[in-house]
Design a protein around this motif. Structure first.
Motif, PDB file in Angstrom:
ATOM      1  N   GLU A  30      -9.211  -1.065   3.153  1.00 24.70           N
ATOM      2  CA  GLU A  30     -10.438  -1.737   2.744  1.00 24.70           C
ATOM      3  C   GLU A  30     -10.092  -3.001   1.966  1.00 24.70           C
ATOM      4  OE1 GLU A  30     -14.033  -0.699  -0.069  1.00 24.70           O
ATOM      5  OE2 GLU A  30     -13.303   1.064   1.053  1.00 24.70           O
ATOM      6  N   VAL A  31     -10.727  -4.108   2.332  1.00 26.50           N
ATOM      7  CA  VAL A  31     -10.365  -5.401   1.744  1.00 26.50           C
ATOM      8  C   VAL A  31     -11.601  -6.040   1.134  1.00 26.50           C
ATOM      9  CG1 VAL A  31      -9.486  -7.696   2.292  1.00 26.50           C
ATOM     10  CG2 VAL A  31      -8.656  -5.732   3.577  1.00 26.50           C
ATOM     11  N   ARG A  32     -11.417  -6.638  -0.041  1.00 19.78           N
ATOM     12  CA  ARG A  32     -12.512  -7.454  -0.581  1.00 19.78           C
ATOM     13  C   ARG A  32     -12.145  -8.917  -0.380  1.00 19.78           C
ATOM     14  NH1 ARG A  32     -13.527  -4.714  -6.489  1.00 19.78           N
ATOM     15  NH2 ARG A  32     -13.706  -2.572  -5.721  1.00 19.78           N
ATOM     16  N   ILE A  33     -12.881  -9.585   0.479  1.00 19.04           N
ATOM     17  CA  ILE A  33     -12.633 -11.016   0.672  1.00 19.04           C
ATOM     18  C   ILE A  33     -13.192 -11.732  -0.556  1.00 19.04           C
ATOM     19  CG2 ILE A  33     -13.028 -13.024   2.163  1.00 19.04           C
ATOM     20  CD1 ILE A  33     -11.670 -10.873   3.745  1.00 19.04           C
TER      21      ILE A  33
ATOM     22  N   CYS B 184      -7.057 -10.039   9.042  1.00 17.42           N
ATOM     23  CA  CYS B 184      -8.172  -9.140   8.694  1.00 17.42           C
ATOM     24  C   CYS B 184      -8.299  -8.013   9.722  1.00 17.42           C
ATOM     25  CB  CYS B 184      -9.487  -9.921   8.599  1.00 17.42           C
ATOM     26  SG  CYS B 184      -9.539 -11.006   7.177  1.00 17.42           S
ATOM     27  N   ARG B 185      -8.109  -8.365  11.000  1.00 15.76           N
ATOM     28  CA  ARG B 185      -8.185  -7.320  12.045  1.00 15.76           C
ATOM     29  C   ARG B 185      -7.070  -6.303  11.850  1.00 15.76           C
ATOM     30  NH1 ARG B 185      -9.299 -11.581  15.460  1.00 15.76           N
ATOM     31  NH2 ARG B 185      -7.159 -11.666  16.221  1.00 15.76           N
ATOM     32  N   GLY B 186      -5.878  -6.796  11.538  1.00 15.77           N
ATOM     33  CA  GLY B 186      -4.746  -5.898  11.322  1.00 15.77           C
ATOM     34  C   GLY B 186      -4.999  -4.952  10.154  1.00 15.77           C
ATOM     35  N   LEU B 187      -5.563  -5.498   9.100  1.00 13.53           N
ATOM     36  CA  LEU B 187      -5.829  -4.673   7.907  1.00 13.53           C
ATOM     37  C   LEU B 187      -6.894  -3.629   8.220  1.00 13.53           C
ATOM     38  CD1 LEU B 187      -5.717  -7.531   5.240  1.00 13.53           C
ATOM     39  CD2 LEU B 187      -4.092  -5.622   5.445  1.00 13.53           C
ATOM     40  N   GLU B 188      -7.873  -4.056   9.000  1.00 17.95           N
ATOM     41  CA  GLU B 188      -8.929  -3.115   9.389  1.00 17.95           C
ATOM     42  C   GLU B 188      -8.336  -2.006  10.253  1.00 17.95           C
ATOM     43  OE1 GLU B 188     -12.232  -5.064  11.254  1.00 17.95           O
ATOM     44  OE2 GLU B 188     -13.271  -3.148  11.518  1.00 17.95           O
ATOM     45  N   GLY B 189      -7.467  -2.431  11.185  1.00 20.96           N
ATOM     46  CA  GLY B 189      -6.814  -1.445  12.056  1.00 20.96           C
ATOM     47  C   GLY B 189      -5.982  -0.453  11.274  1.00 20.96           C
TER      48      GLY B 189
ATOM     49  N   HIS C 240      -7.489  -2.025  -5.632  1.00 24.92           N
ATOM     50  CA  HIS C 240      -8.118  -2.578  -4.431  1.00 24.92           C
ATOM     51  C   HIS C 240      -7.530  -3.942  -4.118  1.00 24.92           C
ATOM     52  CE1 HIS C 240     -10.798  -4.126  -7.648  1.00 24.92           C
ATOM     53  NE2 HIS C 240     -10.731  -5.213  -6.906  1.00 24.92           N
ATOM     54  N   LEU C 241      -7.661  -4.306  -2.860  1.00 25.14           N
ATOM     55  CA  LEU C 241      -7.033  -5.533  -2.377  1.00 25.14           C
ATOM     56  C   LEU C 241      -8.053  -6.665  -2.290  1.00 25.14           C
ATOM     57  CD1 LEU C 241      -4.471  -6.840  -1.047  1.00 25.14           C
ATOM     58  CD2 LEU C 241      -5.500  -6.222   1.143  1.00 25.14           C
ATOM     59  N   GLU C 242      -7.748  -7.772  -2.938  1.00 24.81           N
ATOM     60  CA  GLU C 242      -8.565  -8.983  -2.809  1.00 24.81           C
ATOM     61  C   GLU C 242      -7.804  -9.975  -1.937  1.00 24.81           C
ATOM     62  OE1 GLU C 242     -10.494 -10.535  -6.131  1.00 24.81           O
ATOM     63  OE2 GLU C 242     -11.325  -8.564  -6.640  1.00 24.81           O
TER      64      GLU C 242
ATOM     65  N   ARG D 124       0.837  -1.204   0.000  1.00 27.66           N
ATOM     66  CA  ARG D 124       0.000   0.000   0.000  1.00 27.66           C
ATOM     67  C   ARG D 124       0.871   1.254   0.000  1.00 27.66           C
ATOM     68  NH1 ARG D 124      -4.161   1.865   4.730  1.00 27.66           N
ATOM     69  NH2 ARG D 124      -2.263   1.722   5.987  1.00 27.66           N
ATOM     70  N   ARG D 125       1.942   1.214   0.796  1.00 31.84           N
ATOM     71  CA  ARG D 125       2.829   2.378   0.849  1.00 31.84           C
ATOM     72  C   ARG D 125       3.478   2.617  -0.520  1.00 31.84           C
ATOM     73  NH1 ARG D 125       4.290   5.130   5.089  1.00 31.84           N
ATOM     74  NH2 ARG D 125       3.584   3.554   6.558  1.00 31.84           N
ATOM     75  N   LEU D 126       3.776   1.531  -1.211  1.00 32.31           N
ATOM     76  CA  LEU D 126       4.381   1.691  -2.540  1.00 32.31           C
ATOM     77  C   LEU D 126       3.379   2.344  -3.502  1.00 32.31           C
ATOM     78  CD1 LEU D 126       6.785   1.273  -4.415  1.00 32.31           C
ATOM     79  CD2 LEU D 126       5.892  -0.993  -4.965  1.00 32.31           C
TER      80      LEU D 126
END
Ligand code: HAM
Length: 438
Positions: A264-267, A255-260, A176-178, A164-166
């Motif tokens: 935004e993640v698409r499972i 998932c918790r880490g990404l939320e923190g 977006h991230l899947e 994401r930083r890149l």
């Protein structure tokens, strides 16, 4: 006599020009006008990876074919259809690498790198004989990252946040991230049984490829690009429902880490990836802006691969991004990237031409980092100035015989305001340092 001989000669067909040599289909030159953009992208990634403690590894472009068969998997598009494989003159079965993970694992085992955690990256060309189209080439370039020896979800999170930083550094906003989890091997055995039972009911609807995969590697059916199978695949059992408690806990923590982190993640439970070595976390960064070839970066965990290739059991996770696709999405123009020289040295006259290269060397010696293009090959002032201007240089250094005799050189601004100035050769570098801010 001579005439007679000539008449007796058969008429020579006009020599056919030799066929123009061209690059292999799907393999492209990166021309000088474009290389600054590549260097910019590679530089951004290199700086960022250094900031996360990753170190570069460079592997050969050619490996034993067996390495890819054993790691990517026999029943995958890459191994079945896309590898450039050949027998060399010694009878070895070799392939151009279609990806970097297998080579990186091979190198890490071979050189005993796995005694402690490793954060590694590599960059370079990969080769897959796919049908070329926008964003899909037969030689393409990846920057890849592999981490060995860390099993927790924290490193999964770090890798995703690094990407994401890149994207931020590259100015990319519409990715977006899947995300999915492929669970552990035992989870997949259970899932596989149910998936086969489900797909078996629809044998008549399955295409030839999927039927074959149903028998050999049923998870690959989920990867089918056949639009007619979309609905059927969407309704298939979801691997996420089969995760054992450890894989579940790993996935939930990620998932918790990404939320923190506010990401935004698409499972996507259908995300199975095209290579067989993955388990647990898999992810892809996708864009809608590139048509069918939307994945710009993809990867995941492959905790079993090191052992499978003969090393001691070592957890691992990595990803690779496609540089052509990233450059297609965004990059400053070559003009915006500082590709032009600072100075262009123009020399006219016998003495001046003979001294030009030496004067240029003197400036380079005294001004490290200066970008100086020295005109070689003579020509009039006018034609040399044209070239100086076209080079994009900020200043022309003008050396003529008369100036040289007086120990002088003229400095002429080529961009913006400012008048031409005559400067003593002995003082040239100091003068230029001030003008260029070096
Ligand atoms: P992959 O999904 O096969 O994964 O490739 C990663 C990225 O390379 C793709 O998302 C895409 O951007 C780019 N790419 C792949 N094929 C082509 C092509 N034919 N033309 C242009 N770009 C392409 C791997 O290669 C894994 N080794 C990633 C990995 C590393 N997993 C763990 N560690």
């Amino acid at each position: 006599m001579v005439e007679q001989t000539r008449v007796a000669m058969p008429a020579q067909a006009p020599a056919k020009p030799p066929a123009q040599l061209k690059a292999v289909r799907g393999m492209h030159d990166i021309l000088p006008a474009d290389s600054a953009r590549w260097q910019w992208l590679e530089g951004c990634a290199r700086d960022l990876l250094a900031g996360y403690g990753y170190r570069e590894i460079r592997m050969p472009l050619v490996e034993q074919t067996g390495l890819f068969r054993r790691s990517i998997g026999e029943v995958t598009d890459i191994v079945e259809k896309e590898m450039y494989s050949f027998e060399d003159r010694g009878g070895d079965h070799l392939s151009l690498r279609p990806e970097g993970t297998a080579s990186c694992v091979r190198a890490a085992i071979e050189h005993g790198l796995l005694g402690q955690p490793q954060r590694l990256w590599y960059a370079g060309p990969m080769f897959r004989r796919e049908r070329p189209q926008r964003g899909r080439y037969r030689q393409f370039h990846q920057i890849g990252v592999e981490v060995f020896g860390l099993s927790g979800p924290d490193i999964d999170l770090e890798q995703i946040l690094l990407t994401r930083r890149l994207w931020e550094a590259l100015g990319l906003t519409d990715l977006h991230l899947e995300l999915n989890s492929l669970g552990d091997p035992a989870d997949r055995v259970r899932y596989r049984e149910d998936l086969v039972a489900y797909l078996d009911q629809y044998r008549d609807a399955l295409d030839e490829d999927s039927l074959r995969r149903l028998a050999t590697n049923p998870l690959r059916v989920l990867d089918s690009k056949n639009p007619l199978l979309r609905e059927l695949i969407d309704a298939a059992p979801s691997l996420l429902d089969y995760l054992g408690s450890e894989a579940r806990a790993h996935f939930d923590a990620l998932c918790r880490g990404l939320e923190g982190a506010g990401l935004e993640v698409r499972i996507n439970p259908r995300l199975v990836r095209g290579l067989d070595y993955y388990n647990r976390t898999v992810f892809e960064w996708v864009t809608d802006a590139l048509g069918a070839q939307g994945a710009v970066c993809a990867g995941g965990r492959y905790d079993g691969l090191v052992e499978q290739l003969g090393g001691r059991a070592t957890p691992a996770i990595g990803f690779a991004m496609g540089l052509e696709r990233l450059l297609d999405l965004s990059a400053p123009s070559a003009a915006d990237l500082k590709d032009a020289p600072d100075l262009y040295l123009v020399a006219v006259g016998e003495q001046a031409e003979a001294r030009a290269v030496l004067v240029a060397e003197q400036v380079r010696e005294q001004l490290p980092g200066v970008r100086l293009l020295c005109h070689c090959g003579g020509g009039s002032f006018k034609s040399q100035f044209k070239k100086a201007d076209r080079s994009g240089a900020h200043f022309a250094l003008v050396l003529g015989d008369e100036e040289l005799a007086g120990g002088q050189v003229s400095v002429k601004p080529l961009r913006g305001e400012g008048a031409q100035e005559s400067v003593a050769l002995a003082d040239l570098s100091r003068n230029l340092a001030g003008k260029l801010g070096l």
